[in-house]
Design an enzyme around this catalytic site. Structure first.
Site, short mmCIF file in Angstrom:
data_model
loop_
_atom_site.label_atom_id
_atom_site.label_comp_id
_atom_site.label_asym_id
_atom_site.label_seq_id
_atom_site.Cartn_x
_atom_site.Cartn_y
_atom_site.Cartn_z
N ASP A 18 0.91 -1.15 0.00
CA ASP A 18 0.00 0.00 0.00
C ASP A 18 0.95 1.20 0.00
O ASP A 18 1.94 1.21 0.75
CB ASP A 18 -0.85 -0.02 1.28
N SER A 19 0.69 2.20 -0.82
CA SER A 19 1.70 3.26 -0.96
C SER A 19 1.92 4.04 0.33
O SER A 19 2.92 4.74 0.47
CB SER A 19 1.36 4.19 -2.12
N THR A 59 -2.25 5.26 -4.93
CA THR A 59 -2.47 6.68 -5.23
C THR A 59 -2.08 7.60 -4.06
O THR A 59 -1.78 8.77 -4.26
CB THR A 59 -3.95 6.94 -5.56
N ASP A 60 -2.11 7.04 -2.81
CA ASP A 60 -1.94 7.91 -1.64
C ASP A 60 -0.62 8.68 -1.66
O ASP A 60 -0.58 9.86 -1.31
CB ASP A 60 -2.04 7.09 -0.35
N1 ASN Z 1 -6.04 4.09 -4.44
C1 ASN Z 1 -4.96 3.65 -3.79
O1 ASN Z 1 -4.09 3.12 -4.40
C2 ASN Z 1 -4.90 3.89 -2.30
C3 ASN Z 1 -4.03 2.93 -1.53
N2 ASN Z 1 -4.22 3.10 -0.12
C4 ASN Z 1 -2.54 3.14 -1.84
O2 ASN Z 1 -2.11 4.27 -1.89
O3 ASN Z 1 -1.82 2.19 -1.97
#
Ligand code: ASN
Length: 628
Positions: free
Chosen positions: A140-141, A172-173
């Site tokens: 998870d980022s 995305t985070d």
């Molecule tokens: N949409 C995502 O990818 C969010 C996820 N928590 C991440 O950043 O790994």
């Protein structure tokens, strides 16, 4: 890309009654390198006729899967990455993999079947072959650190010559931080690196992951955009200009201070005027070291000087201070200002960035000027993500002084901040040249002007490159023309100058945005052209800039080397060797050039080839990456 229509080129040509450059003088064509392929590429198109389709050019893209929602599944009601499942699920998606082509074209025999996938034939009649490198563990980022950025950078560097572009799958985070960090780490970048991911896992029925991955792959495989980009919801942004703005929308990212580099709507339209270029003759290199003693502090009404002081304590070396509006902070808090001044005097670099989503810092208020007086560096319109990763990158540089680091922070390194308007580029449609043509053709709309520009400037620049006319190139550049754009055959001015051996023109073009990775319709790069026409110095310069043969071309080189050896062509062999061909590469009969020369009893040639081999190994040794 759709060229805006309604332009009558005949009348356009007539309107050019007194061209400075001879338009009839067609640009130099290269003879394509041997088209012999080890893989049988002439196969039927799976969905259409039973006639063998012509050979489709292929582009190679490396996909590095670091994790993120795109590859997550639900466990105990929460989303977490699922290992070793991504490739197999992509194989079942017809718009992301053409199994028939993969089998018929011998793709699996050639590359191994494990992580290789291929897109269906694109509108541009190209195949994007992509390899997935899955990290373990997938993250998870929110769990990513600067070390993970370094690992991605090193993997790109290691695989740089084997691929035309790179796609990084990421959560995305913290995607905007990673994209920013990669943009600084990747020095003298010449190929696209596109970071993407999704808000909903690719395994769900309704998701944004498939479209994001497909768009990123198509752009990475079709266009030489030498930037670290972020692709999301049909938009390609400069990585270090983007920021996550929405946790619950497919349109999760924005680039508040820079228009997108490309929009993928019905057509994929690249905004070439905005694309950042390294303008260099130096080779690609990754600097993965990042300084972790950096931080982000958001100013808020009532912040105490004790909090500020605690934050700026050693080992802190660099801070991005997110200030109000156009870079303001209270000017009636002497103790707070004294804390800031002491920190900058002690060698902490503090960057002033605005808390606003859009806009830039300036010293137009007394409350802004006090920060300059306290020794802060204006961060212009940088995003906090870009400013923080830039600090981390700059502070990790070992051989430069603190003063040089401060200067680097204030400078635009990778298009992360806007320059001053005095240096703004003139738009070609503003130029007198285009205006005269537009007037004689009675056209005025923006699309038509752009169509004229796009139709005219590449052949003009190619014609100037053919005769090595740097003044003409300069004039075109001053008119706002992009010297890296290709003509109708995909030939860029750099291809033409390389064919003709105009070293100065090659140098000029490389320092004005030309890319050594441009491929013409035959798949040939400027390096292929310089080799074909035996321009040794041009070959050397292109190699120094990072030009290299693709895997296919290197294999084809075996035949060429054998025939040069047997015909006693030492000059030809030297050029191929300088261009990076492996002298041990076997030809079609499995024998290398040295073995062929031995078999033919050409002793002098055998000695020459051994000498050349030693020399090329020595050159490789000396030319090992040295950094910036
Ligand atoms: N949409 C995502 O990818 C969010 C996820 N928590 C991440 O950043 O790994």
């Amino acid at each position: 890309m759709a060229a805006p229509s309604c332009i009558n080129l005949t009348s356009l040509a007539r309107a050019l009654s007194q061209p400075t450059l001879n338009l009839n003088d067609s640009p130099t064509r290269s003879i394509p390198l041997s088209k012999c392929r080890r893989r049988k590429l002439s196969i039927c198109n799976s969905t259409e006729s039973s006639e063998p389709s012509p050979i489709a050019p292929e582009a190679q893209v490396l996909v590095i899967n670091t994790g993120g929602t795109i590859g997550m599944t639900l466990h105990d009601q929460v989303l977490a990455p699922k290992a070793n499942a991504f490739v197999e699920s992509l194989r079942k998606l017809p718009n992301l993999h053409d199994e028939y082509y993969a089998q018929q074209s011998g793709l699996y025999d050639y590359y191994g079947s494990e992580n290789i996938l291929v897109l269906p034939l694109s509108e541009e009649k190209k195949r994007i072959v992509y390899t997935i490198m899955e990290y373990s563990p997938l993250l998870d980022s929110s769990n990513m650190t600067t070390e993970d950025w370094g690992k991605i950078g090193k993997d790109i560097e290691e695989n740089y010559e084997n691929y035309d572009g790179f796609v990084i799958l990421h959560g995305t985070d913290t995607m905007a931080y990673t994209a920013s960090a990669l943009s600084f780490m990747c020095e003298h970048l010449g190929k696209p690196i596109i970071v993407t991911g999704s808000q909903v896992p690719i395994y769900e029925m309704r998701n944004d992951g498939r479209a994001n991955l497909l768009g990123a792959l198509l752009i990475a495989g079709h266009f030489v955009i030498p930037e670290v980009c972020l692709y999301f919801y049909n938009n390609l942004y400069r990585g270090n200009r983007s920021t996550k703005v929405d946790a619950g929308s497919f349109k999760a990212f924005s680039s508040p201070n820079l228009a997108p580099l490309a929009c993928a709507e019905v057509d994929i339209i690249i905004n070439w005027d905005t694309v950042w270029r390294a303008n260099t003759t130096a080779k690609f290199h990754v600097s993965p070291e990042m300084n972790r003693n950096v931080g982000l502090l958001r100013l808020f009404p009532g912040i105490t000087s004790a909090t500020m002081k605690a934050f700026l304590q050693p080992p802190m070396e660099g801070v991005v201070l997110e200030t109000y509006g156009s870079g303001n902070c209270p000017d009636n808090r002497p103790r707070l200002l004294a804390v800031l001044k002491k920190a900058t005097n002690d060698g902490v670099i503090i960057i002033n960035c605005t808390q606003c989503l859009r806009g830039t810092v300036s010293a137009s208020y007394a409350t802004g000027k006090v920060l300059m007086d306290a020794g802060l560096i204006a961060g212009g319109d940088m995003t906090p993500e870009a400013a923080l990763s830039k600090l981390s990158y700059v502070l990790a540089k070992k051989d430069i002084t603190l003063d040089a680091k401060k200067k680097m922070m204030a400078r635009n390194l990778r298009g992360e901040m806007s320059g001053n308007l005095a240096g703004a580029k003139l738009c070609l449609s503003d130029s007198r040249f285009i205006q005269v043509i537009a007037k004689s053709l009675s056209i005025s709309c923006k699309e038509e002007l752009e169509a004229i520009r796009d139709a005219l400037t590449p052949p003009l620049a190619c014609a100037a490159a053919k005769i090595g006319d740097i003044e003409a190139l300069e004039a075109l550049k001053e008119m706002g023309s992009n010297l890296f754009l290709a003509d109708y055959d995909g030939r860029t001015p750099l291809h033409v100058a390389a064919c003709e051996g105009h070293l100065k023109a090659v140098k000029y073009l490389l320092s004005h945005g030309a890319t050594v990775y441009a491929k013409d319709r035959y798949g040939d790069t400027p390096l292929c052209n310089a080799v074909r026409f035996r321009h040794k110095e041009v070959v050397k310069l292109l190699r120094k800039t990072g030009a290299h043969f693709s895997r296919d071309k290197l294999e084809e080189a075996g035949n060429e080397l054998c025939s040069l050896a047997v015909s006693g062509d030492m000059e030809g062999l030297e050029i191929w060797s300088l261009a990076g061909a492996d002298l041990n590469q076997p030809g079609y009969n499995g024998q290398s050039a040295i073995l062929m020369a031995e078999a033919a009893g050409l002793l002098e040639m055998v000695a020459f080839l051994h000498q050349l081999k030693n020399k090329s190994e020595g050159i490789e040794f000396i030319a090992a990456p040295t950094g910036q």
